[in-house]
Scaffold this motif. Structure first.
Motif, PDB file in Angstrom:
ATOM      1  N   GLY A 225      -4.566  76.455  31.301  1.00 37.02           N
ATOM      2  CA  GLY A 225      -4.877  76.852  29.937  1.00 37.02           C
ATOM      3  C   GLY A 225      -3.583  77.178  29.197  1.00 37.02           C
ATOM      4  N   ILE A 226      -3.486  76.719  27.948  1.00 35.74           N
ATOM      5  CA  ILE A 226      -2.301  77.072  27.161  1.00 35.74           C
ATOM      6  C   ILE A 226      -2.301  78.585  26.981  1.00 35.74           C
ATOM      7  CG2 ILE A 226      -1.241  76.902  24.866  1.00 35.74           C
ATOM      8  CD1 ILE A 226      -2.305  74.010  24.768  1.00 35.74           C
ATOM      9  N   PRO A 227      -1.195  79.245  27.329  1.00 35.13           N
ATOM     10  CA  PRO A 227      -1.214  80.710  27.233  1.00 35.13           C
ATOM     11  C   PRO A 227      -1.413  81.165  25.794  1.00 35.13           C
ATOM     12  CG  PRO A 227       0.989  79.901  27.818  1.00 35.13           C
ATOM     13  CD  PRO A 227       0.070  78.729  27.857  1.00 35.13           C
ATOM     14  N   GLN A 228      -2.078  82.306  25.687  1.00 35.93           N
ATOM     15  CA  GLN A 228      -2.349  82.894  24.370  1.00 35.93           C
ATOM     16  C   GLN A 228      -1.034  83.209  23.667  1.00 35.93           C
ATOM     17  OE1 GLN A 228      -4.581  86.550  24.892  1.00 35.93           O
ATOM     18  NE2 GLN A 228      -4.039  87.202  22.825  1.00 35.93           N
ATOM     19  N   ALA A 229      -0.082  83.694  24.418  1.00 36.58           N
ATOM     20  CA  ALA A 229       1.207  84.057  23.823  1.00 36.58           C
ATOM     21  C   ALA A 229       2.328  83.679  24.780  1.00 36.58           C
ATOM     22  CB  ALA A 229       1.251  85.550  23.532  1.00 36.58           C
ATOM     23  N   ILE A 230       3.504  83.438  24.201  1.00 38.33           N
ATOM     24  CA  ILE A 230       4.703  83.128  24.983  1.00 38.33           C
ATOM     25  C   ILE A 230       5.847  83.953  24.407  1.00 38.33           C
ATOM     26  CG2 ILE A 230       6.341  81.320  25.639  1.00 38.33           C
ATOM     27  CD1 ILE A 230       4.121  79.269  25.338  1.00 38.33           C
ATOM     28  N   SER A 231       6.572  84.603  25.274  1.00 36.68           N
ATOM     29  CA  SER A 231       7.784  85.282  24.833  1.00 36.68           C
ATOM     30  C   SER A 231       8.938  84.724  25.631  1.00 36.68           C
ATOM     31  CB  SER A 231       7.680  86.798  25.037  1.00 36.68           C
ATOM     32  OG  SER A 231       7.675  87.118  26.420  1.00 36.68           O
ATOM     33  N   GLY A 232      10.131  84.828  25.084  1.00 33.65           N
ATOM     34  CA  GLY A 232      11.275  84.317  25.830  1.00 33.65           C
ATOM     35  C   GLY A 232      12.572  84.632  25.138  1.00 33.65           C
ATOM     36  N   GLY A 233      13.645  84.417  25.857  1.00 36.48           N
ATOM     37  CA  GLY A 233      14.960  84.658  25.277  1.00 36.48           C
ATOM     38  C   GLY A 233      16.052  84.363  26.276  1.00 36.48           C
ATOM     39  N   VAL A 234      17.269  84.757  25.904  1.00 29.79           N
ATOM     40  CA  VAL A 234      18.448  84.493  26.720  1.00 29.79           C
ATOM     41  C   VAL A 234      19.116  85.827  27.030  1.00 29.79           C
ATOM     42  CG1 VAL A 234      20.726  83.407  26.779  1.00 29.79           C
ATOM     43  CG2 VAL A 234      18.799  82.220  25.717  1.00 29.79           C
ATOM     44  N   CYS A 235      19.580  85.984  28.266  1.00 27.52           N
ATOM     45  CA  CYS A 235      20.224  87.229  28.670  1.00 27.52           C
ATOM     46  C   CYS A 235      21.534  86.924  29.395  1.00 27.52           C
ATOM     47  CB  CYS A 235      19.280  88.004  29.592  1.00 27.52           C
ATOM     48  SG  CYS A 235      19.890  89.647  30.004  1.00 27.52           S
ATOM     49  N   PRO A 236      22.662  87.348  28.849  1.00 26.39           N
ATOM     50  CA  PRO A 236      23.948  87.135  29.534  1.00 26.39           C
ATOM     51  C   PRO A 236      24.171  88.141  30.659  1.00 26.39           C
ATOM     52  CG  PRO A 236      24.311  88.179  27.396  1.00 26.39           C
ATOM     53  CD  PRO A 236      22.826  87.999  27.538  1.00 26.39           C
ATOM     54  N   PHE A 237      24.914  87.706  31.648  1.00 25.59           N
ATOM     55  CA  PHE A 237      25.242  88.565  32.795  1.00 25.59           C
ATOM     56  C   PHE A 237      26.742  88.494  33.073  1.00 25.59           C
ATOM     57  CE2 PHE A 237      20.757  88.151  33.292  1.00 25.59           C
ATOM     58  CZ  PHE A 237      20.358  89.329  33.910  1.00 25.59           C
ATOM     59  N   PRO A 238      27.279  89.556  33.696  1.00 26.19           N
ATOM     60  CA  PRO A 238      28.712  89.551  33.997  1.00 26.19           C
ATOM     61  C   PRO A 238      29.091  88.558  35.090  1.00 26.19           C
ATOM     62  CG  PRO A 238      27.664  91.553  34.847  1.00 26.19           C
ATOM     63  CD  PRO A 238      26.650  90.849  34.006  1.00 26.19           C
ATOM     64  N   SER A 239      28.131  88.184  35.919  1.00 24.77           N
ATOM     65  CA  SER A 239      28.449  87.251  37.017  1.00 24.77           C
ATOM     66  C   SER A 239      27.185  86.522  37.441  1.00 24.77           C
ATOM     67  CB  SER A 239      29.003  88.015  38.224  1.00 24.77           C
ATOM     68  OG  SER A 239      27.985  88.853  38.757  1.00 24.77           O
ATOM     69  N   VAL A 240      27.375  85.420  38.146  1.00 33.99           N
ATOM     70  CA  VAL A 240      26.238  84.697  38.712  1.00 33.99           C
ATOM     71  C   VAL A 240      25.479  85.602  39.680  1.00 33.99           C
ATOM     72  CG1 VAL A 240      25.658  82.852  40.340  1.00 33.99           C
ATOM     73  CG2 VAL A 240      27.184  82.378  38.426  1.00 33.99           C
ATOM     74  N   GLU A 241      26.211  86.404  40.428  1.00 38.45           N
ATOM     75  CA  GLU A 241      25.577  87.281  41.408  1.00 38.45           C
ATOM     76  C   GLU A 241      24.648  88.283  40.714  1.00 38.45           C
ATOM     77  OE1 GLU A 241      28.331  89.369  43.883  1.00 38.45           O
ATOM     78  OE2 GLU A 241      26.727  90.163  45.151  1.00 38.45           O
ATOM     79  N   ALA A 242      25.137  88.871  39.649  1.00 36.87           N
ATOM     80  CA  ALA A 242      24.311  89.841  38.918  1.00 36.87           C
ATOM     81  C   ALA A 242      23.046  89.165  38.391  1.00 36.87           C
ATOM     82  CB  ALA A 242      25.108  90.450  37.770  1.00 36.87           C
ATOM     83  N   ALA A 243      23.218  87.949  37.871  1.00 35.85           N
ATOM     84  CA  ALA A 243      22.051  87.222  37.353  1.00 35.85           C
ATOM     85  C   ALA A 243      21.056  86.934  38.481  1.00 35.85           C
ATOM     86  CB  ALA A 243      22.508  85.921  36.690  1.00 35.85           C
ATOM     87  N   CYS A 244      21.576  86.501  39.624  1.00 30.94           N
ATOM     88  CA  CYS A 244      20.683  86.193  40.752  1.00 30.94           C
ATOM     89  C   CYS A 244      19.960  87.453  41.237  1.00 30.94           C
ATOM     90  CB  CYS A 244      21.468  85.560  41.898  1.00 30.94           C
ATOM     91  SG  CYS A 244      21.992  83.873  41.552  1.00 30.94           S
ATOM     92  N   ASN A 245      20.675  88.556  41.274  1.00 32.97           N
ATOM     93  CA  ASN A 245      20.019  89.795  41.701  1.00 32.97           C
ATOM     94  C   ASN A 245      18.911  90.208  40.733  1.00 32.97           C
ATOM     95  OD1 ASN A 245      21.387  90.130  44.117  1.00 32.97           O
ATOM     96  ND2 ASN A 245      23.119  91.159  43.131  1.00 32.97           N
ATOM     97  N   ALA A 246      19.137  89.980  39.456  1.00 31.09           N
ATOM     98  CA  ALA A 246      18.088  90.282  38.477  1.00 31.09           C
ATOM     99  C   ALA A 246      16.865  89.383  38.700  1.00 31.09           C
ATOM    100  CB  ALA A 246      18.629  90.120  37.061  1.00 31.09           C
TER     101      ALA A 246
END
Lengths: 469, 469
Positions: A225-246
């Motif tokens: 089913g097409i979702p009723q709502a969609i949210s999204g965005g972009v989030c910068p990180f200091p490192s690839v590791e930090a991003a992966c941990n998130a």
């Protein structure tokens, strides 16, 4: 390495000549043997040498595929199924010649069962065509490998893409399929029931089999089913590791993220230029949430909190469709954007997949490897699955550069396998990754070969692909 | 029909005598040949006649399984893997005698990778033991077939249960497995990567293969984060059809229901008596939602609105653990409760699965069939998947009653298959449903047989199961 190992297999000239005659008479204009058509049905999007089929049949029905397979079996001629030609690993090359079965005219959506959230399509229907067909139903087909691939091709390579973290891959989304097997018989692999404990899972055996067991002609797919709502965005990180941990924390918390894509610093630089995105040149996560209005807001807020725990942010998110569309357009243009980093170069796109706990380490080592090898090679990844792509920019006419890129691909595949991962998360083996099968699967390769030999004893189904000779 | 078709296969007396000698010497007290132990490892929970193995080996390692398989292959003796004996279709019977490999001492959780949301267990670990082991990790293993089955057995029968609608079945939740194949080699079917496009899907080939291709000794499973909040309750409906329509709407709306179970009027009557539940004797849905506090409240409210649209309600729901536990205890006791409808009888538990759009029709026809046949047979179902169970209460010592029950099972299987469904959603084929394989799979049975013959040419792996001779 792929290039130097590329098999040139023995051609059965007499058999090929015989079936060319049969198919010209049988299919008329729908059977083509011109040089340019045959070239288009060869290596497609790889740098691998083009190995042309001898003829291309534009089929319209399962029964026509059956006729071709039967004639080719009788005369021991290879059969290579062809969708849209977006395969990246030489899946549609014809190392022993043979007949390319082009399914692009098998473009009918045969049924949509809205109550069951499923549909049945012919193999040549593309994912975009299916979603266009579905637009008034409130349903959509989620799997999105980027390219507008055919659903037959996506089934054959076990494709996935940006939202597999939420909706699964073709493995989870094919309910059943119809195929013409090497014995010339038509099989329907399962019913439309959501689950079954009845017999071997023939569906999953054919999903990802790259045309080596049969030609897939129809597929029954799960829809959402097409979702009723969609949210999204972009989030910068200091490192690839930090991003992966998130990412790990997000998934452990059970936040049902629909897309969570890593773009490394070099790729952000490329996208900034190519797609005019205004973000820092540091590793970023592109994320999206599907649900109710309240749900997607809650999920985005929770993700933002997790990101800041790992030094990421600010996480700016929106539910406005136009703004989200701009982000995902940029993400989908990553392949083209990367090429702006080295004008005139072509990108060799490779992929690997590891358990998510090893992802930061795997990407970190890969970035160091790229630097040491002197390559220009940005990274993007479906990190919720532990899957990432490296786009190696190279001069496709320079054998030295190709060899350097292949050596890198080999190191990447071996690194991923050593981390209890796989040499390909979604591109498939084709010709390009045959050399890694033994290392990844051990005795599994012998079992695969036994299955292949049992189901295709004449080795007419896409020979020279997937399994090492 | 199962009973009359039950195969008595030829025994290899010389080979059996030889391996009995070998295993007594090799395993000592861990190899048992006493009558009562062998009886316990035969038909287990079915009414099918007990076909005893000749010996039972209580193995502790994959390598011990390998030793047994190699000796049995050399002497052409059947090998039957045994978990906890909760199979319902005669999977562990030994129609040609042979060795039962009891995996109950392979009860170690080998690793839990919290960051990857996966774990690796020996085949004899039960699902409850695993969840006990996991209790401090914030993770759980969701698949719940009711019985406290072993994870090896659940893998072998492609088990599922009440929350498959949200979390999938064993098909989706086994990442990889280790097995001893008929050739005596040990294979690991995949890496721990979440997805892969590398080679044939050996994992899915073995999931649901019922011990006919190899003996599963270790399994790597997906885990889930324990949801922050759970809400749930019971909702009565005026008819099965109304309840089914509410289920369809709930799923179409994308409400991520974790459990949605139909209990028909007769079964509600039984549960009212047995479990002291205070609900009307009309068809009811037992539902549960997993998510954030706000999420599960929103989902429960949305479901309540849908239910009332179809004449259902009142939907009383709660997030209080004790109240929910009482409901689910009652649901899990359905098997025992049903027997209170006919004291002294035993329940023949059968299952079928159809596309959800056909579910109301299929259950409706089945209720009419039950009435016409004069059976006492309540119905419960995992209706989010289109899967339901009929518990036929019969005197297990009365051949006429057994024949009547079997005739009903045949009509039910044929009805489900005719509605584009399957003769079993989660119980498996074993011996009990072999007769329906041709009808359900057509040419697929020939392909399955080819695979079986290629991988187990001596037919030593659980012979006489799944595939019609």
């Amino acid at each position: 390495m792929a290039l130097k190992d590329l098999k040139v297999m023995q051609r059965n000239e007499a058999g090929i000549a015989t079936v060319l005659g049969i198919f010209k008479q049988r299919f008329g204009e729908r059977f083509q043997t011109g040089q340019s058509i045959r070239e288009q049905h060869g290596h497609t999007t790889t740098y691998l040498p083009n190995q042309l089929p001898d003829g291309v049949a534009f089929v319209e029905t399962t029964e026509e595929v059956q006729e071709i397979v039967r004639a080719c079996a009788e005369h021991r001629v290879p059969v290579i199924a062809f969708g849209t030609g977006t395969s990246l690993e030489g899946h549609v090359n014809a190392p022993a010649g043979g007949i390319s079965i082009d399914t692009s005219r098998m473009d009918k959506v045969l049924s949509v069962n809205a109550e069951d959230l499923d549909c049945t399509v012919q193999a040549g229907v593309t994912r975009e065509a299916l979603n266009t067909h579905l637009r008034d139903t409130g349903l959509f087909f989620p799997i999105d490998p980027g390219a507008n691939a055919s659903l037959g091709g996506m089934t054959s390579t076990r494709a996935s893409g940006t939202n597999a973290v939420r909706y699964g891959t073709m493995r989870e989304n094919v309910l059943s399929l119809k195929a013409v097997m090497a014995d010339g018989e038509i099989v329907t692999t399962a019913s439309r029931a959501r689950k079954s404990s009845s017999g071997y899972d023939l569906t999953r055996l054919l999903v990802g089999s790259e045309g080596t067991l049969g030609v897939i002609t129809e597929i029954t797919l799960r829809l959402q089913g097409i979702p009723q709502a969609i949210s999204g965005g972009v989030c910068p990180f200091p490192s690839v590791e930090a991003a992966c941990n998130a990412v790990i924390m997000t998934i452990q918390m059970g936040i049902p993220v629909a897309r969570i894509e890593l773009v490394n610093a070099l790729q952000m630089k490329a996208m900034k230029i190519y797609s005019n995105l205004d973000y820092p040149e540091s590793p970023c996560l592109f994320v999206e949430f599907h649900g109710s209005e309240a749900g997607v807001a809650e999920q985005a807020e929770s993700f933002g909190e997790i990101a800041s725990e790992f030094g990421g942010g600010p996480f700016l998110w929106t539910t406005v469709a136009e703004e989200r569309a701009k982000l995902w357009k940029a993400r989908h243009e990553a392949y083209w954007a990367s090429q702006s980093l080295r004008p005139g170069a072509r990108a060799l796109s490779t992929d690997a997949c590891v358990p998510i706990s090893r992802l930061a380490e795997c990407i970190g080592e890969t970035e160091a490897d790229i630097a040491q090898a002197g390559l220009v090679a940005p990274i993007v990844g479906h990190v919720g699955d532990g899957n990432f792509h490296v786009l190696v920019l190279m001069d496709p006419n320079d054998p030295t550069e190709i060899a350097k890129a292949e050596a890198f691909v080999t190191r990447l595949a071996e690194r991923a396998i050593a981390m209890d991962g796989t040499c390909t998360g979604e591109h498939g083996i084709g010709q390009g990754k045959v050399a890694f099968m033994e290392r990844e699967h051990g005795h599994g390769v012998a079992l695969m070969r036994t299955i292949k030999q049992a189901l295709d004893p004449l080795d007419i189904m896409n020979p020279g692909k997937m399994l090492p000779l």
